[in-house]
Design a protein around this motif. Structure first.
Motif, mmCIF file in Angstrom:
data_model
loop_
_atom_site.group_PDB
_atom_site.id
_atom_site.type_symbol
_atom_site.label_atom_id
_atom_site.label_comp_id
_atom_site.label_asym_id
_atom_site.label_seq_id
_atom_site.Cartn_x
_atom_site.Cartn_y
_atom_site.Cartn_z
ATOM 1 N N GLY A 273 54.109 53.485 36.120
ATOM 2 C CA GLY A 273 52.765 54.033 36.144
ATOM 3 C C GLY A 273 52.226 54.375 37.511
ATOM 4 O O GLY A 273 51.023 54.535 37.682
ATOM 5 N N ASP A 274 53.116 54.529 38.479
ATOM 6 C CA ASP A 274 52.692 54.782 39.862
ATOM 7 C C ASP A 274 52.849 56.235 40.266
ATOM 8 O O ASP A 274 52.801 56.562 41.452
ATOM 9 N N ALA B 159 53.115 64.747 22.321
ATOM 10 C CA ALA B 159 54.090 65.617 22.982
ATOM 11 C C ALA B 159 55.287 64.801 23.428
ATOM 12 O O ALA B 159 55.206 63.576 23.599
ATOM 13 N N LEU B 160 56.430 65.473 23.623
ATOM 14 C CA LEU B 160 57.609 64.820 24.162
ATOM 15 C C LEU B 160 57.581 64.934 25.687
ATOM 16 O O LEU B 160 56.631 65.441 26.262
ATOM 17 N N GLY B 161 58.641 64.466 26.324
ATOM 18 C CA GLY B 161 58.653 64.467 27.781
ATOM 19 C C GLY B 161 58.328 63.093 28.304
ATOM 20 O O GLY B 161 58.555 62.089 27.660
ATOM 21 N N TYR B 162 57.761 63.016 29.503
ATOM 22 C CA TYR B 162 57.387 61.718 30.041
ATOM 23 C C TYR B 162 56.140 61.858 30.903
ATOM 24 O O TYR B 162 55.784 62.945 31.365
ATOM 25 N N LYS B 163 55.468 60.740 31.099
ATOM 26 C CA LYS B 163 54.260 60.677 31.909
ATOM 27 C C LYS B 163 54.448 59.595 32.961
ATOM 28 O O LYS B 163 54.899 58.495 32.653
ATOM 29 N N THR B 164 54.075 59.907 34.182
ATOM 30 C CA THR B 164 54.291 58.950 35.266
ATOM 31 C C THR B 164 53.051 58.144 35.615
ATOM 32 O O THR B 164 53.103 57.275 36.474
ATOM 33 N N VAL B 165 51.958 58.429 34.939
ATOM 34 C CA VAL B 165 50.731 57.649 35.117
ATOM 35 C C VAL B 165 50.151 57.373 33.734
ATOM 36 O O VAL B 165 50.459 58.088 32.764
ATOM 37 N N PRO B 166 49.310 56.350 33.580
ATOM 38 C CA PRO B 166 48.743 56.040 32.267
ATOM 39 C C PRO B 166 48.040 57.243 31.642
ATOM 40 O O PRO B 166 47.234 57.917 32.287
#
Length: 370
Positions: free
Chosen positions: A153-154, A207-214
């Motif tokens: 989450g950074d 959605a698919l993919g990724y998230k790097t922050v909340p």
């Protein structure tokens, strides 16, 4: 134990009911091991010990419980490691550390508990596959370990972190759950946030993919307990409903069909009180004290006499004395209101604690030393 209970009680009083953190976990299961805290704060572990995850200073597997030094308030198990909070509020981890998930500044395996920093204000901790997250009593959230998909989450500023990194600057985090490569956490306003890998929709953002922050899951502010499994997530709401999302190859979402990129309700029941997920299996309790599990059943962990995967919650026996303290995976464990502990499912490494390596398709009582 008393100090930990007081801390939890005070934290709950300070938060609205919709965001009250779950009670400290007294049970933990990993891939091939189990740990449990007895009344009084003694911690016992058993099963596979190839990474030192039993915390007894060795790598010798155990067919019966061995004690881990210290007096403990809560425990959580990763794939091959554990983290726990002692009654004075310190945080300790042990076992596999290839990605820095123990948080001690190294990547060295530890066969006995090592302290994470010097803080004495840890409230809860969640151990995933190769990353760990924890909440402090002042409401801050911290994560460390593997970060390939931004699960810390950074903003994916680092690839691995061997010591805790604060997630943002918020001070309203109530609880957190670390999955294989994603993380979900609730805030005191009842909102739910997820980040990291979402290749099968396990973040619940649609959605698919990724998230790097909340990233917030919808707009609801009625989320209660959340639990992150291998590639899926489940959570309860304050109205007693249960919701899951992500991968569904084994039925781990509790519904039929393919993966779900947004929360989908599990049936129409409004009496769910708690849920726990790991690998491809989930278990949850209802207000009547019944226990239900679903998903992967390859090792009989759904206790229905078969190895057929289930796409709907399957009741575990007829008992109505199960507590919300359960741990799911390739083997499951849960406690009853009389204080007894029961385990079933895979037992290749003696993780059921019955002194054998025989697979069990029905709950077996675990006798812990006095």
């Amino acid at each position: 134990m008393v100090i930990g209970m007081v801390i939890a009680a005070l934290a709950a009083m300070a938060l609205p009911a919709s965001a009250a953190p779950p009670a400290p976990a007294q049970l933990a299961t990993g891939y091939a091991h189990t740990c449990a805290i007895r009344t009084g704060g003694s911690l016992w572990c058993w099963g596979g010990n190839y990474s030192g995850q039993l915390g007894d200073g060795t790598t010798t597997s155990r067919t019966s419980p061995v004690r881990v030094t210290g007096t403990w308030a809560s425990i959580d198990g990763g794939t091959s490691y554990n983290c726990g909070i002692r009654t004075e509020g310190t945080l300790w981890c042990w076992g596999s550390n290839t990605r820095g998930q123990l948080g001690d500044g190294s990547t060295a395996r530890r066969t006995a508990p090592v302290q994470v920093g010097t803080a004495t204000t840890w409230a809860s901790v969640s151990a995933g596959d190769s990353h760990t997250c924890a909440v402090r009593t002042e409401g801050t959230l911290w994560c460390w370990g593997f970060n390939r998909f931004g699960q810390l989450g950074d903003g994916a500023a680092v690839y691995t972190a061997t010591t805790p990194l604060q997630v943002g600057t918020g001070t309203t985090w109530a609880s957190v759950s670390a999955g294989f490569a994603h993380t979900c956490a609730s805030r005191t306003d009842g909102s739910l946030w997820c980040w990291g890998d979402s290749s099968t929709g396990q973040l619940g953002t649609g959605a698919l993919g990724y998230k790097t922050v909340p990233t917030q899951v919808g707009t609801a502010t009625t989320w209660g307990e959340v639990t992150a499994g291998y590639l899926f997530t489940c959570a309860t709401r304050t109205d007693g409903t249960l919701w899951c999302w992500g991968e569904n190859g084994y039925g781990q979402l509790g519904v039929t069909g393919n993966y779900q990129a947004a929360p989908i309700q599990v049936g129409s029941v409004t009496s769910w009180t708690g849920v726990n997920a790991s690998f491809d299996t989930a278990c949850a309790t209802r207000t009547d004290g019944s226990l239900w599990c679903w998903g992967n059943n390859a090792y009989g962990q759904l206790a229905d006499g078969s190895t057929t995967h289930r796409y709907t919650p399957t009741r575990i026996g007829t008992a109505t004395t199960w507590t919300a303290d359960s741990a799911a995976g390739y083997h499951n464990c849960a406690s009853r209101t009389d204080g007894s502990l029961w385990c079933w499912g895979n037992n290749d490494n003696a993780q059921l604690g019955d002194g054998t390596t025989t697979q069990r398709s029905a709950p077996q009582v675990v006798t812990l030393p006095a």
